[in-house]
Scaffold this active site. Structure first.
Site, PDB file in Angstrom:
ATOM      1  N   HIS A 132       0.820  -1.224   0.000  1.00  0.00           N
ATOM      2  CA  HIS A 132       0.000   0.000   0.000  1.00  0.00           C
ATOM      3  C   HIS A 132       0.855   1.276   0.000  1.00  0.00           C
ATOM      4  O   HIS A 132       0.764   2.073  -0.939  1.00  0.00           O
ATOM      5  CB  HIS A 132      -1.006  -0.047   1.153  1.00  0.00           C
ATOM      6  CG  HIS A 132      -1.637   1.264   1.458  1.00  0.00           C
ATOM      7  ND1 HIS A 132      -2.429   1.940   0.551  1.00  0.00           N
ATOM      8  CD2 HIS A 132      -1.563   2.061   2.552  1.00  0.00           C
ATOM      9  CE1 HIS A 132      -2.828   3.082   1.085  1.00  0.00           C
ATOM     10  NE2 HIS A 132      -2.314   3.188   2.294  1.00  0.00           N
ATOM     11  N   HIS A 170       4.010   6.834   5.366  1.00  0.00           N
ATOM     12  CA  HIS A 170       2.814   7.519   5.860  1.00  0.00           C
ATOM     13  C   HIS A 170       1.980   6.730   6.870  1.00  0.00           C
ATOM     14  O   HIS A 170       1.248   7.315   7.656  1.00  0.00           O
ATOM     15  CB  HIS A 170       1.955   8.036   4.701  1.00  0.00           C
ATOM     16  CG  HIS A 170       1.015   7.011   4.126  1.00  0.00           C
ATOM     17  ND1 HIS A 170       1.379   6.178   3.107  1.00  0.00           N
ATOM     18  CD2 HIS A 170      -0.261   6.685   4.434  1.00  0.00           C
ATOM     19  CE1 HIS A 170       0.355   5.387   2.806  1.00  0.00           C
ATOM     20  NE2 HIS A 170      -0.647   5.665   3.599  1.00  0.00           N
ATOM     21  N   GLU A 220       0.943   5.452  12.423  1.00  0.00           N
ATOM     22  CA  GLU A 220      -0.418   4.996  12.685  1.00  0.00           C
ATOM     23  C   GLU A 220      -0.479   3.492  13.007  1.00  0.00           C
ATOM     24  O   GLU A 220      -1.164   3.070  13.912  1.00  0.00           O
ATOM     25  CB  GLU A 220      -1.272   5.296  11.448  1.00  0.00           C
ATOM     26  CG  GLU A 220      -2.676   4.751  11.511  1.00  0.00           C
ATOM     27  CD  GLU A 220      -3.693   5.849  11.749  1.00  0.00           C
ATOM     28  OE1 GLU A 220      -3.692   6.812  10.979  1.00  0.00           O
ATOM     29  OE2 GLU A 220      -4.473   5.735  12.703  1.00  0.00           O
ATOM     30  N   ASP A 221       0.271   2.700  12.253  1.00  0.00           N
ATOM     31  CA  ASP A 221       0.079   1.246  12.310  1.00  0.00           C
ATOM     32  C   ASP A 221       1.218   0.430  12.913  1.00  0.00           C
ATOM     33  O   ASP A 221       1.128  -0.784  12.982  1.00  0.00           O
ATOM     34  CB  ASP A 221      -0.180   0.701  10.884  1.00  0.00           C
ATOM     35  CG  ASP A 221      -1.486   1.224  10.319  1.00  0.00           C
ATOM     36  OD1 ASP A 221      -2.360   1.584  11.129  1.00  0.00           O
ATOM     37  OD2 ASP A 221      -1.622   1.285   9.086  1.00  0.00           O
ATOM     38  N   ASP A 281      -3.117   8.423  -1.091  1.00  0.00           N
ATOM     39  CA  ASP A 281      -3.461   7.336  -0.178  1.00  0.00           C
ATOM     40  C   ASP A 281      -4.921   6.924  -0.379  1.00  0.00           C
ATOM     41  O   ASP A 281      -5.255   5.755  -0.538  1.00  0.00           O
ATOM     42  CB  ASP A 281      -3.232   7.844   1.254  1.00  0.00           C
ATOM     43  CG  ASP A 281      -3.780   6.922   2.317  1.00  0.00           C
ATOM     44  OD1 ASP A 281      -3.380   5.745   2.345  1.00  0.00           O
ATOM     45  OD2 ASP A 281      -4.621   7.385   3.120  1.00  0.00           O
ATOM     46  N   ASP A 300     -21.352  16.911 -24.704  1.00  0.00           N
ATOM     47  CA  ASP A 300     -19.912  16.810 -24.443  1.00  0.00           C
ATOM     48  C   ASP A 300     -19.520  15.410 -23.949  1.00  0.00           C
ATOM     49  O   ASP A 300     -18.630  15.247 -23.137  1.00  0.00           O
ATOM     50  CB  ASP A 300     -19.445  17.877 -23.453  1.00  0.00           C
ATOM     51  CG  ASP A 300     -20.080  17.723 -22.085  1.00  0.00           C
ATOM     52  OD1 ASP A 300     -21.064  16.971 -21.971  1.00  0.00           O
ATOM     53  OD2 ASP A 300     -19.576  18.354 -21.131  1.00  0.00           O
TER      54      ASP A 300
HETATM   55 MN    MN Z   1      -2.578   4.623   4.009  1.00  0.00          MN
END
Ligand code: MN
Length: 493
Positions: free
Chosen positions: A50, A74, A78-79, A142, A264
């Site tokens: 990811h 990133h 968090e993880d 993300d 269009d």
């Molecule tokens: Mn992420």
């Protein structure tokens, strides 16, 4: 989805000619890979795929090494058990600052009921964004990758994530001038929010795209020849209307679900080398094909949209009498329209002024430019709003709403939320104008102060001699947060 490797990332970086220190990049890569080593995604893939995909998307936008590293890292805070401090020690302040910003911004989740946590994080996101726009670009990449892989996520979560994308991230991409990204995020969400309608529109589109392709191909060929004969080098091709945008247009009253009324479906796009050639091309196209009366030309080159979008739009009749939309722009404008805030033009200003060492340290070198003024305003304004409920409602009504573009008599362009009124306009120009507002002319005719404005309107404020107290009544119809806040302040509310 394809499993990526370090080589793939380097390949993208080379393709976009991004200067990188490979030694360092490798270190960041291996650190992130190891940090996520025993985690898996819903799809069963190693989790690290990811952040790697996100980094690859960021690289494909031509962003700098620091942003690519931020993308790789990133989700680490968090993880995993690593902290922002750990990252700072290992890789320096700048990346740590950005990862911290992305981590906070990532907690923005739209729930059915508006909760405190949601709004707090939304606030954090805008504050982070106003300090360094790269935070939100990583967030968008993300979200884009998460949407591409949403299929593997449990059903119960899919809808919530899709809603959040439709309501927060797609409009955000639009305001950042990232037209392609906005359309892609909308289409990906549409699929999960209205699966039945998505299938219907897809089927309908496919049928009519085939028909429309025949007619546009002919026009494309004719225009290519025409330009060549007149020594204008340009690339001419077709752009297909996105599904969600088509779905919305089908619902319009004037269309009433009849796809034949939409002209269009495929627009012809002419991409030239310079601005002058855009106007030459326009002239030639209008000489060869008849322009459609009353549908008008929009010249967003002379008057760019506030999100930076530039292009000339016109509608012509082909030889069979069908209406075809033609869009003309330079290569540079084209890239800007696709990448918006990720486009190098947004940084060239910062580079020209020279980023100080201190700014680089603090990570504020990539502060948003004048073009992104609204982000600054938003960060300011969120300090003033008290209740969370009010914040989210206002946010949706203003900053993330569909925008209209109105003009001052001198041709300055202002973007306002839909249904904005002359009062909103006055305060957008300057608060002082708002406090001298006596009446307004819209397109040279007197209009009531609660008159809903439309894109393209020219608004002239009639000023009183002396400063006036705003009427309390105005609060019942103004749409922009700026006007609302100013009026309340003046009335001590
Ligand atoms: Mn992420």
């Amino acid at each position: 989805m394809k499993l990526l490797t370090y080589k793939d990332l380097i390949h993208t970086i080379k393709k976009e000619s991004i200067p990188v220190d490979q030694e360092r990049l490798k270190q960041v890569y291996h650190f992130a890979e190891e940090a996520h080593a025993d985690q898996k995604r819903y799809s069963g893939e190693p989790f690290f795929q990811h952040p790697l995909h996100v980094a690859n998307i960021i690289a494909s936008w031509g962003m700098d090494q620091t942003t690519i590293e931020t993308a790789l890292l990133h989700d680490v805070v968090e993880d995993t058990s690593f902290t922002v401090k750990d990252l700072e020690k290992k890789f320096g302040k700048q990346v740590a600052f950005l990862v911290n910003g992305v981590t906070n911004a990532g907690k923005v989740k739209l729930r059915n009921s508006i909760n405190q946590e949601f709004t707090e994080n939304l606030r954090k996101m805008f504050v982070a964004m106003s300090r360094d726009i790269r935070v939100v670009l990583v967030r968008l990449a993300d979200r884009y990758h998460n949407m591409l892989t949403l299929r593997a996520v449990p059903k119960s979560k899919q809808r919530r994530i899709a809603f959040e994308t439709m309501e927060i991230y797609a409009p955000l991409a639009e305001r950042l001038g990232m037209g392609e990204m906005k359309g892609d995020l909308e289409d990906l969400s549409f699929m999960y929010i209205h699966p039945k309608e998505y299938r219907q529109v897809s089927r309908l589109a496919e049928e009519h795209f085939t028909k429309a392709k025949k007619t546009t191909d002919k026009v494309i060929l004719d225009i290519s020849k025409l330009l060549k004969k007149n020594h204008i080098s340009a690339q001419v091709d077709g752009r297909y209307k996105k599904k969600y945008s088509l779905y919305r247009k089908l619902q319009r009253l004037s269309v009433k679900g009849d796809i034949n009324k939409i002209n269009d479906l495929i627009a012809v796009r002419i991409i030239t080398n310079n601005k002058l050639d855009c106007y030459k091309a326009l002239g030639l196209v209008h000489q060869y094909f008849k322009p459609v009366p009353h549908m008008g030309i929009s010249d967003f080159i002379a008057q760019p949209k506030p999100n930076g979008y530039q292009s000339i739009h016109t509608k012509i009749f082909n030889k069979e009498g069908q209406i075809i939309e033609v869009q003309i722009r330079t290569q540079d404008m084209h890239e800007q329209a696709e990448f918006g805030a990720a486009h190098h033009s947004f940084y060239s200003e910062a580079k020209a002024k020279g980023a100080s060492e201190e700014d680089l340290e603090k990570g504020t070198a990539f502060k948003i430019t004048q073009k992104m003024n609204w982000v600054q305003q938003l960060a300011e304004w969120q300090k003033q709003t008290q209740s969370s409920e009010e914040f989210v409602t206002d946010l949706k009504l203003d900053a993330l709403s569909h925008r209209i573009y109105v003009f001052s008599p001198l041709g300055d362009v202002y973007d306002l939320p839909t249904q904005a009124t002359p009062v909103d306009f006055a305060f957008a120009v300057h608060s002082d104008i708002g406090f001298h507002l006596q009446g307004a002319k819209v397109n040279q005719r007197m209009a009531p102060l609660d008159h809903p404005l439309q894109s393209g309107d020219i608004v002239e404020v009639i000023k009183s001699k002396r400063k006036r107290r705003p009427s309390r009544d105005w609060l019942t119809f103004v749409k922009s947060n700026k006007a609302k806040a100013e009026i309340k302040k003046a009335l001590n509310l």
